[in-house]
Write a protein that holds these residues in place. Structure first.
Motif, PDB file in Angstrom:
ATOM      1  N   THR A 120       0.771  -1.020   0.234  1.00 38.12           N
ATOM      2  CA  THR A 120       0.151  -0.253   0.194  1.00 38.12           C
ATOM      3  C   THR A 120       0.601   1.387  -0.256  1.00 38.12           C
ATOM      4  N   ALA A 121       1.201   1.907  -0.675  1.00 39.44           N
ATOM      5  CA  ALA A 121       2.017   3.406  -0.846  1.00 39.44           C
ATOM      6  C   ALA A 121       1.102   4.338  -1.482  1.00 39.44           C
ATOM      7  N   THR A 122       0.043   5.272  -0.119  1.00 39.95           N
ATOM      8  CA  THR A 122      -0.522   5.898  -0.567  1.00 39.95           C
ATOM      9  C   THR A 122       0.434   7.786   0.407  1.00 39.95           C
ATOM     10  N   GLY A 123      -0.049   8.869   0.454  1.00 37.65           N
ATOM     11  CA  GLY A 123       0.328   9.591   0.493  1.00 37.65           C
ATOM     12  C   GLY A 123       2.088  10.466   0.404  1.00 37.65           C
ATOM     13  N   GLY A 124       2.029  10.703  -1.134  1.00 40.80           N
ATOM     14  CA  GLY A 124       2.695  11.289  -1.596  1.00 40.80           C
ATOM     15  C   GLY A 124       3.648  10.254  -3.111  1.00 40.80           C
ATOM     16  N   GLU A 125       4.372  11.063  -3.505  1.00 37.97           N
ATOM     17  CA  GLU A 125       5.245  10.245  -4.741  1.00 37.97           C
ATOM     18  C   GLU A 125       6.158   8.977  -4.080  1.00 37.97           C
ATOM     19  N   ILE A 126       5.747   8.293  -5.549  1.00 42.98           N
ATOM     20  CA  ILE A 126       5.971   6.888  -5.134  1.00 42.98           C
ATOM     21  C   ILE A 126       7.905   6.362  -5.787  1.00 42.98           C
ATOM     22  N   VAL A 127       8.720   5.603  -4.581  1.00 41.04           N
ATOM     23  CA  VAL A 127      10.049   5.808  -5.382  1.00 41.04           C
ATOM     24  C   VAL A 127      10.272   3.970  -4.934  1.00 41.04           C
ATOM     25  N   VAL A 128      10.950   3.965  -6.984  1.00 43.58           N
ATOM     26  CA  VAL A 128      10.720   2.324  -6.133  1.00 43.58           C
ATOM     27  C   VAL A 128      12.711   1.952  -6.325  1.00 43.58           C
ATOM     28  N   GLY A 129      12.837   1.768  -5.627  1.00 43.58           N
ATOM     29  CA  GLY A 129      15.015   1.451  -6.079  1.00 43.58           C
ATOM     30  C   GLY A 129      14.966   0.104  -6.475  1.00 43.58           C
ATOM     31  N   ALA A 130      16.226   0.049  -7.154  1.00 44.09           N
ATOM     32  CA  ALA A 130      16.368  -0.810  -8.254  1.00 44.09           C
ATOM     33  C   ALA A 130      16.767  -1.680  -7.057  1.00 44.09           C
ATOM     34  N   ASP A 131      17.062  -1.705  -5.602  1.00 46.88           N
ATOM     35  CA  ASP A 131      17.163  -3.014  -4.990  1.00 46.88           C
ATOM     36  C   ASP A 131      15.640  -3.377  -4.291  1.00 46.88           C
ATOM     37  N   GLY A 132      14.373  -3.217  -4.617  1.00 49.74           N
ATOM     38  CA  GLY A 132      12.993  -3.439  -4.676  1.00 49.74           C
ATOM     39  C   GLY A 132      12.597  -2.328  -3.313  1.00 49.74           C
ATOM     40  N   ARG A 133      12.961  -1.510  -2.879  1.00 49.98           N
ATOM     41  CA  ARG A 133      12.628  -1.263  -1.586  1.00 49.98           C
ATOM     42  C   ARG A 133      11.512  -0.208  -2.131  1.00 49.98           C
ATOM     43  N   VAL A 134      10.316  -0.193  -1.278  1.00 48.05           N
ATOM     44  CA  VAL A 134       9.175   1.255  -2.188  1.00 48.05           C
ATOM     45  C   VAL A 134       8.754   1.889  -0.942  1.00 48.05           C
ATOM     46  N   THR A 135       9.367   3.458  -1.478  1.00 46.01           N
ATOM     47  CA  THR A 135       8.206   4.196  -0.412  1.00 46.01           C
ATOM     48  C   THR A 135       7.906   5.124  -1.318  1.00 46.01           C
ATOM     49  N   ALA A 136       6.883   5.967  -0.747  1.00 47.08           N
ATOM     50  CA  ALA A 136       5.693   6.760  -0.853  1.00 47.08           C
ATOM     51  C   ALA A 136       6.506   7.848  -0.171  1.00 47.08           C
ATOM     52  N   GLY A 137       6.014   8.999  -0.288  1.00 45.90           N
ATOM     53  CA  GLY A 137       6.314  10.569   0.395  1.00 45.90           C
ATOM     54  C   GLY A 137       7.396  10.118   0.968  1.00 45.90           C
ATOM     55  N   GLY A 138       8.724   9.788   1.490  1.00 41.70           N
ATOM     56  CA  GLY A 138       9.749   9.492   1.584  1.00 41.70           C
ATOM     57  C   GLY A 138       9.404   8.418   2.608  1.00 41.70           C
ATOM     58  N   ALA A 139       8.289   7.746   3.097  1.00 40.36           N
ATOM     59  CA  ALA A 139       8.296   6.991   3.827  1.00 40.36           C
ATOM     60  C   ALA A 139       8.635   5.529   3.103  1.00 40.36           C
ATOM     61  N   GLU A 140       9.142   4.732   3.540  1.00 41.03           N
ATOM     62  CA  GLU A 140       9.165   2.593   3.277  1.00 41.03           C
ATOM     63  C   GLU A 140       8.035   2.253   3.737  1.00 41.03           C
ATOM     64  N   VAL A 141       7.275   1.765   2.360  1.00 39.81           N
ATOM     65  CA  VAL A 141       5.997   1.120   2.980  1.00 39.81           C
ATOM     66  C   VAL A 141       6.246  -0.713   2.584  1.00 39.81           C
ATOM     67  N   GLY A 142       7.947  -0.741   1.834  1.00 39.15           N
ATOM     68  CA  GLY A 142       8.067  -2.671   1.933  1.00 39.15           C
ATOM     69  C   GLY A 142       8.888  -2.268   1.022  1.00 39.15           C
ATOM     70  N   ARG A 143       9.212  -3.895   0.270  1.00 37.90           N
ATOM     71  CA  ARG A 143      10.048  -4.317  -0.210  1.00 37.90           C
ATOM     72  C   ARG A 143       9.775  -5.083  -1.012  1.00 37.90           C
ATOM     73  N   LEU A 144       9.928  -4.541  -3.119  1.00 38.92           N
ATOM     74  CA  LEU A 144       9.199  -5.977  -3.472  1.00 38.92           C
ATOM     75  C   LEU A 144       9.218  -7.433  -3.480  1.00 38.92           C
ATOM     76  N   ARG A 145       8.521  -7.897  -3.371  1.00 41.98           N
ATOM     77  CA  ARG A 145       9.260  -9.848  -3.255  1.00 41.98           C
ATOM     78  C   ARG A 145       9.097  -9.769  -4.978  1.00 41.98           C
TER      79      ARG A 145
END
Length: 230
Positions: A120-145
């Motif tokens: 679940t990614a709410t509250g701002g810009e969604i960024v997915v890193g090369a390592d699979g980490r997902v952040t929304a508004g600068g807060a980490e929401v999880g890592r892709l499986r």
């Protein structure tokens, strides 16, 4: 008892029919993001007649930049995991979106899974890193499986571009992760290659049909003429 020549010809027709079916399906998915083509090969049935078998070509397609934050692709080996009504399925990525609950889902509404479940990614810009980490508004929401399968594994296609999970799948190691945000993977099927294969199949099928006609004519001649008194 049916002559072996006719049996072999019938088996050959079934082989070429199967090749045509797969080539046609590959050709229909030339522009389908993340599609993996099927390849047909022959094996001997009972040591005598050819039979068609197939395997998925897992070679990566070209990565195409889109600039869309929820377009995701993987560089190299590995699969994302989505939760469908039929169970978990493997995917090479695609165009995702947020549903009404803020979950990241694919075009069919199936949730993209992180290591701890749907993301679940709410509250701002969604960024997915090369390592699979997902952040929304600068807060980490999880890592892709992300999962991998052993080399040589024959994955089976499911609906769309999904694959059925293999029992031998394992979580990708952190140094293996190469998630690409804002990119999509093109189909690994070549339109020219599949057209050439279709032409080859049609020619071979016609040749086998001619052989069957010839054998049938010979059998007819033997039945009508060889038994006549001289």
């Amino acid at each position: 008892m049916e002559p072996k020549g006719m049996s072999a010809a019938a088996a050959a027709l079934r082989y070429w029919e199967r090749r045509q079916e797969i080539a046609a399906n590959n050709l229909a998915n030339v522009n389908t993001d993340g599609f993996k083509g099927e390849r047909v090969f022959a094996r001997l049935l009972n040591g005598q007649f050819p039979a068609a078998d197939s395997a998925t070509d897992l070679r990566a397609g070209t990565l195409r930049p889109t600039g869309q934050p929820l377009d995701l692709a993987l560089e190299g080996d590995g699969f994302l995991v989505v939760d469908t009504p039929a169970g978990e399925r493997l995917s090479r990525g695609g165009s995702f979106r947020l549903d009404g609950e803020g979950r990241i889902v694919d075009g069919s509404g199936n949730a993209l899974l992180g290591e701890n479940g749907p993301l679940t990614a709410t509250g701002g810009e969604i960024v997915v890193g090369a390592d699979g980490r997902v952040t929304a508004g600068g807060a980490e929401v999880g890592r892709l499986r992300v999962e991998t399968v052993p080399a040589g594994t024959r994955l089976q296609h499911d609906a769309g571009t999904y694959f059925l999970p293999d029992p031998a799948r394992t979580p990708a190691q952190p140094d293996q992760l190469k998630v690409k945000q804002g990119m999509l993977e093109d189909s690994n099927v070549s339109a020219v290659g599949e057209m050439v294969d279709m032409i080859e199949v049609q020619r071979a099928y016609t040749a086998v049909q001619r052989a069957i006609t010839t054998m049938d004519d010979v059998r007819g001649t033997a039945t009508r003429d060889l038994g006549k008194p001289v």
